[in-house]
Design an enzyme around this catalytic site. Structure first.
Site, PDB file in Angstrom:
ATOM      1  N   ASP A   1       0.839  -1.208   0.000  1.00 29.49           N
ATOM      2  CA  ASP A   1       0.000   0.000   0.000  1.00 29.49           C
ATOM      3  C   ASP A   1       0.876   1.260   0.000  1.00 29.49           C
ATOM      4  OD1 ASP A   1       0.887  -0.132   2.608  1.00 29.49           O
ATOM      5  OD2 ASP A   1      -1.083   0.237   3.516  1.00 29.49           O
ATOM      6  N   SER A   2       2.206   1.070   0.053  1.00 25.69           N
ATOM      7  CA  SER A   2       3.126   2.194  -0.186  1.00 25.69           C
ATOM      8  C   SER A   2       2.850   2.833  -1.540  1.00 25.69           C
ATOM      9  CB  SER A   2       4.580   1.710  -0.121  1.00 25.69           C
ATOM     10  OG  SER A   2       4.771   0.588  -0.961  1.00 25.69           O
TER      11      SER A   2
ATOM     12  N   ASP B   1      -1.079  -6.199  -0.323  1.00 22.01           N
ATOM     13  CA  ASP B   1      -1.354  -5.545   0.959  1.00 22.01           C
ATOM     14  C   ASP B   1      -2.845  -5.244   1.100  1.00 22.01           C
ATOM     15  OD1 ASP B   1       0.236  -4.804   3.093  1.00 22.01           O
ATOM     16  OD2 ASP B   1       1.150  -3.101   2.053  1.00 22.01           O
TER      17      ASP B   1
ATOM     18  N   LYS C   1      -1.154  -9.388   2.844  1.00 19.08           N
ATOM     19  CA  LYS C   1      -0.390  -8.893   3.999  1.00 19.08           C
ATOM     20  C   LYS C   1      -1.225  -7.852   4.718  1.00 19.08           C
ATOM     21  CE  LYS C   1       3.152  -5.686   3.771  1.00 19.08           C
ATOM     22  NZ  LYS C   1       2.641  -4.639   4.668  1.00 19.08           N
TER      23      LYS C   1
ATOM     24  N   GLU D   1      -1.054  -5.222   8.522  1.00 14.09           N
ATOM     25  CA  GLU D   1      -0.276  -4.776   9.680  1.00 14.09           C
ATOM     26  C   GLU D   1      -0.951  -5.202  10.984  1.00 14.09           C
ATOM     27  OE1 GLU D   1       0.380  -0.537   9.311  1.00 14.09           O
ATOM     28  OE2 GLU D   1       1.150  -0.755   7.262  1.00 14.09           O
TER      29      GLU D   1
ATOM     30  N   GLU E   1       9.366  -4.177  10.238  1.00 11.96           N
ATOM     31  CA  GLU E   1       9.763  -2.858   9.700  1.00 11.96           C
ATOM     32  C   GLU E   1      10.345  -1.971  10.793  1.00 11.96           C
ATOM     33  OE1 GLU E   1       6.917  -0.908   7.156  1.00 11.96           O
ATOM     34  OE2 GLU E   1       8.139   0.920   7.052  1.00 11.96           O
TER      35      GLU E   1
HETATM   36  O1  KIV Z   1       3.528  -1.054   1.661  1.00 11.37           O
HETATM   37  C1  KIV Z   1       4.654  -1.544   1.517  1.00 11.37           C
HETATM   38  O2  KIV Z   1       5.302  -1.389   0.471  1.00 11.37           O
HETATM   39  C2  KIV Z   1       5.203  -2.306   2.622  1.00 11.37           C
HETATM   40  C3  KIV Z   1       6.632  -2.701   2.544  1.00 11.37           C
HETATM   41  C4  KIV Z   1       7.515  -1.545   2.502  1.00 11.37           C
HETATM   42  C5  KIV Z   1       6.995  -3.689   3.569  1.00 11.37           C
HETATM   43  O3  KIV Z   1       4.518  -2.601   3.541  1.00 11.37           O
END
Ligand code: KIV
Length: 281
Positions: free
Chosen positions: A49-50, A88, A118, A120, A187
């Site tokens: 989600d970055s 994510d 994924k 958090e 992280e």
């Molecule tokens: O959102 C993302 O790209 C991440 C990674 C940097 C681990 O969670």
């Protein structure tokens, strides 16, 4: 290690089995062409989600939607043949209940073809991880610094630098492993804590700003390529400086257009060729 040595299709199960072995190479990917370039080199491609900050220009990951993650997830799956693709789950799409998380994870998996999701959270998400894992959704957990909690944390700060924080990170990591996550991203975590967690957890730790002690590493691809400059955390290593090359190419194109050097004859269609007369049978 040569690519050939890990040439087979990577899955959550094969990555899980890499605990303590050859480090897991992970990168983020958001598009099909990017996935095609990274696939021969990475074991895991994360549609993170970055992308909210890197692609969409948001100041945090919070405005990212499920539809955005699904569109980019499907694009990455189309470009990857060897790497395991994980997508994510965005803020608000999984925290409410295990049922909400399952419904949205199932949608992500069905609509993208990815291998797992994924999200958090440590101890607080353990019940949800168990609910999904028992129902066929492989989960990559994410502990330590959790960017979706930026407002609660008051910024992006390394975790595990006090005894209390260290205890929390380790408890989180052990809780997600016990709940059935196949691996965890760790992280922004102090080295001694990441090392201890890696020793104690039965699943691989994939570090980002969490030291070489982890079982694998992940970085944001635009960070290693030098094309995301909004901020530059200490843990990023630049392997290329592509911003300059892109700017130089755009500038050369602009000069050519203004000077009428582009397009040249080789880029130009002539008049239609006269149709060949059909020979009569
Ligand atoms: O959102 C993302 O790209 C991440 C990674 C940097 C681990 O969670």
């Amino acid at each position: 290690m040569s690519i050939a040595a890990v040439a087979k299709k990577q899955t959550p199960a094969s990555l899980r089995a890499r605990k303590g072995g050859v480090p897991i190479v992970s990168l983020t990917a958001y598009t099909t062409p990017q996935a095609k370039m990274l696939d021969p080199h990475a074991d895991l491609l994360l549609v993170g989600d970055s992308l909210g900050m890197v692609v969409y220009g948001f100041t945090s990951t919070l405005p990212v939607t499920l539809d955005m993650m699904i569109a980019h997830g499907a694009a990455v799956v189309r470009g990857a043949s060897r790497a395991c693709v994980i997508v994510d789950m965005p803020f608000g799409s999984y925290q409410e209940s295990p049922q909400q998380a399952f419904r949205n994870a199932a949608r992500i998996m069905a609509e993208t073809g990815c291998a797992g999701v994924k999200f958090e959270g440590g101890t607080v998400m353990a019940e949800t991880i168990r609910f999904l894992a028992e129902r066929g959704v492989p989960v990559l957990a994410h502990v330590g610094l959790q960017p979706q909690s930026v407002n609660a944390l008051g910024g992006f700060h390394a975790q595990g630098r006090t005894a209390i924080e260290a205890e929390h990170v380790i408890a989180d990591g052990l809780a997600v492993a016990e709940a059935g996550a196949f691996a965890m991203v760790v992280e922004g975590t102090a080295e001694p804590v990441a090392r201890r967690l890696t020793e104690l957890a039965p699943i691989p730790t994939i570090g980002i700003g969490a030291s070489a002690a982890c079982d694998g590493q992940i970085l944001v691809t635009e960070d290693i390529l030098g094309i995301f400059d909004v901020f530059r955390p200490r843990f990023v290593k630049r392997y290329a400086e592509l911003s300059g090359a892109i700017s130089a190419a755009a500038s050369a194109y602009a000069d050519d257009v203004r000077a009428r050097r582009f397009p040249g004859p080789e880029h130009t269609y002539g008049a239609a060729a006269p149709e060949k007369r059909k020979t009569q049978a």
